[in-house]
Motif scaffolding. Sequence first.
Motif, PDB file in Angstrom:
ATOM      1  N   SER A 198      63.668  55.092  43.059  1.00 32.39           N
ATOM      2  CA  SER A 198      64.983  54.508  43.533  1.00 32.39           C
ATOM      3  C   SER A 198      65.949  54.267  42.034  1.00 32.39           C
ATOM      4  O   SER A 198      67.289  54.339  42.178  1.00 32.39           O
ATOM      5  CB  SER A 198      64.271  53.256  43.782  1.00 32.39           C
ATOM      6  OG  SER A 198      63.795  52.940  44.851  1.00 32.39           O
TER       7      SER A 198
ATOM      8  N   LEU B 139      63.957  52.987  49.997  1.00 36.48           N
ATOM      9  CA  LEU B 139      63.956  52.866  48.562  1.00 36.48           C
ATOM     10  C   LEU B 139      64.857  51.424  48.221  1.00 36.48           C
ATOM     11  O   LEU B 139      65.889  51.411  49.144  1.00 36.48           O
ATOM     12  CB  LEU B 139      64.727  53.892  47.847  1.00 36.48           C
ATOM     13  CG  LEU B 139      64.027  55.615  48.194  1.00 36.48           C
ATOM     14  CD1 LEU B 139      65.111  56.479  47.584  1.00 36.48           C
ATOM     15  CD2 LEU B 139      62.665  55.380  47.500  1.00 36.48           C
TER      16      LEU B 139
ATOM     17  N   LEU C 231      70.978  55.053  47.988  1.00 40.00           N
ATOM     18  CA  LEU C 231      69.529  54.709  48.155  1.00 40.00           C
ATOM     19  C   LEU C 231      69.239  54.645  49.963  1.00 40.00           C
ATOM     20  O   LEU C 231      68.297  55.369  50.157  1.00 40.00           O
ATOM     21  CB  LEU C 231      69.411  53.249  47.707  1.00 40.00           C
ATOM     22  CG  LEU C 231      69.317  52.974  46.441  1.00 40.00           C
ATOM     23  CD1 LEU C 231      69.279  51.638  45.689  1.00 40.00           C
ATOM     24  CD2 LEU C 231      68.079  53.792  45.751  1.00 40.00           C
TER      25      LEU C 231
END
Length: 218
Positions: free
Chosen positions: A97, A211, A200
Amino acid sequence: MDEPNVQDDSRKFTRESAEYRREALILATLDLIAEMGVRGATVREIAARANVTQGLIRHYFSSKDELVQAAYEHHMNTLTDQTAASSGEGTALSRLSNFVDASLRPPIVDPSAVALWAGFLNKVQHDPKMQRIHQRTYNYFRDHLETLIVAALRECGRSVEASEAMQLAIACNAVIDGLWLEGGALPDAFAEGQLAQIGLESVSAIIGIPLKKEVEQP
């Protein structure tokens, strides 16, 4: 008591000085390419910017083309190294992430960084050596990303074959590259953090696990 090895210290200093001078020439080249393009970054201008003689440039690089090639590789690998350094030391999910998030925020997403990349593009298309460098730097970023993806999937109880892992990394890399280009070309078109959030969410959809950038503690 043993005396210090003066010869070894001298060699180390000479080696470090040589590496410093070489990097200074590369950074001067990048500055000039950002300002005037590859054609405008002449050996004379590079020497003046680095405050060295043209002869010193020839000592480290056989030609301007070799210096430009080194500058391109340095620029692209530095972006990857800066992104990787933001991954942190947490869980595999948090490291992935953080990597995606960092790749789509300043200082990685930056008009000058994208302009530099664009300045090299014509040479990448027509110079076989530049193409090979482009392939290496592409692989360098993609391999970082692939390693993080595989670790995150394993942490979630999923295993993937090598071929699938590469396909996932290629797809995620394509999303990140596209957002990076748009963010650098149109820096005022996106709200703060918008590109990172889109990245993300998109990577999450590709790899099938959620994430989320961890909130940094004050």
